[in-house]
Each structure stands twice: as C-alpha cells, then as structure tokens.
Design a protein around this motif. Structure first.
Motif, PDB file in Angstrom:
ATOM      1  N   PRO A  14       0.841  -1.205   0.000  1.00 15.15           N
ATOM      2  CA  PRO A  14       0.000   0.000   0.000  1.00 15.15           C
ATOM      3  C   PRO A  14       0.873   1.252   0.000  1.00 15.15           C
ATOM      4  CG  PRO A  14      -0.468  -1.380   1.924  1.00 15.15           C
ATOM      5  CD  PRO A  14       0.654  -2.017   1.179  1.00 15.15           C
ATOM      6  N   ILE A  38      -6.792  -0.886   5.366  1.00 16.86           N
ATOM      7  CA  ILE A  38      -6.513  -0.891   3.931  1.00 16.86           C
ATOM      8  C   ILE A  38      -6.741  -2.309   3.440  1.00 16.86           C
ATOM      9  CG2 ILE A  38      -4.749  -0.557   2.151  1.00 16.86           C
ATOM     10  CD1 ILE A  38      -3.304   1.332   4.063  1.00 16.86           C
ATOM     11  N   TRP A  96      -5.963  -0.523  -3.940  1.00 15.20           N
ATOM     12  CA  TRP A  96      -5.958  -0.447  -2.483  1.00 15.20           C
ATOM     13  C   TRP A  96      -7.140   0.426  -2.091  1.00 15.20           C
ATOM     14  CZ3 TRP A  96      -3.100  -3.761  -0.045  1.00 15.20           C
ATOM     15  CH2 TRP A  96      -1.909  -4.198  -0.607  1.00 15.20           C
ATOM     16  N   HIS A  98      -8.654   2.416   0.916  1.00 12.96           N
ATOM     17  CA  HIS A  98      -8.289   2.982   2.213  1.00 12.96           C
ATOM     18  C   HIS A  98      -9.553   3.440   2.922  1.00 12.96           C
ATOM     19  CE1 HIS A  98      -3.998   3.517   0.924  1.00 12.96           C
ATOM     20  NE2 HIS A  98      -4.598   3.477  -0.257  1.00 12.96           N
TER      21      HIS A  98
END
Length: 110
Positions: A14, A38, A96, A98
């Motif tokens: 990440p 994440i 990714w 978040h």
C-alpha cells in the motif's frame, strides 16, 4: 468514515501517505486523519460506474463494456494507468481501498 482508492503498483505494498488534497489539509492543520484499514480489492468506483452505465441496458455486451471503459478512462480528472479497467468484460482494476476517519481541527488563532 471515508474511502478512497489508490493503484496497486509493482511492489504490491500500500502507498504511504494520503492523496495530495487530503495531505494539504493535514499539513495546514485543518484535519486529523485516522486510518481504519486498507484492503486489496476490485475497484468499487469502477463497479459502481459500470452498474450506473448498465442501468436500462438490459443485457450489456462486450461493445457496451468497450464504450464504458473508454469513457471511464477518459475521465476529466485523469486516472492512474494502473486504475484503468481491463479489456475483458467486468475486469475491474485491483486497487488499495483505504478506509479513513477525518476530524476537523479548531484553528488555535481564533
């Protein structure tokens, strides 16, 4: 709770930090950000956009996918190359995702 997506790069780690807009607010001491997690998943942004595009189409075709993919990739805000949907139908990008919480900070000079 807010969510944002970032591309998966070659190292599959990440990214560090936040997108520029969020980081500017942190640097200006206007907000505090708490990371709540994440995860690596298919792009929810792409999936929602495709679902919206298909509304009323009935049975979407590969041609519809191609048109949507081009339209999505030509988005005026621009996309990172790694976040462009795949050529095969419903081949969404791995990103990714978040999950963050924001808190406004009361300026000390008021």
């Amino acid at each position: 709770m807010l969510f944002y997506e970032t591309p998966v790069l070659n190292d599959r780690e990440p990214p560090k930090g936040h997108p520029p807009t969020i980081q500017e607010l942190v640097d200006a001491q206007l907000i505090q950000v708490q990371s709540n997690g994440i995860s690596l998943r298919n792009s929810e942004l792409q999936q929602r956009s495709w679902a919206d595009y298909c509304e009323g189409l009935g049975q979407p075709s590969r041609y519809d996918w191609s048109l949507w993919r081009k339209q999505f990739s030509d988005h005026p805000e621009g996309l990172d190359y790694f976040m462009v949907p795949g050529e095969n139908m419903e081949e969404f990008s791995q990103v990714w995702i978040h999950e963050i919480s924001l808190q406004a900070i009361q300026p000390s000079n008021l």
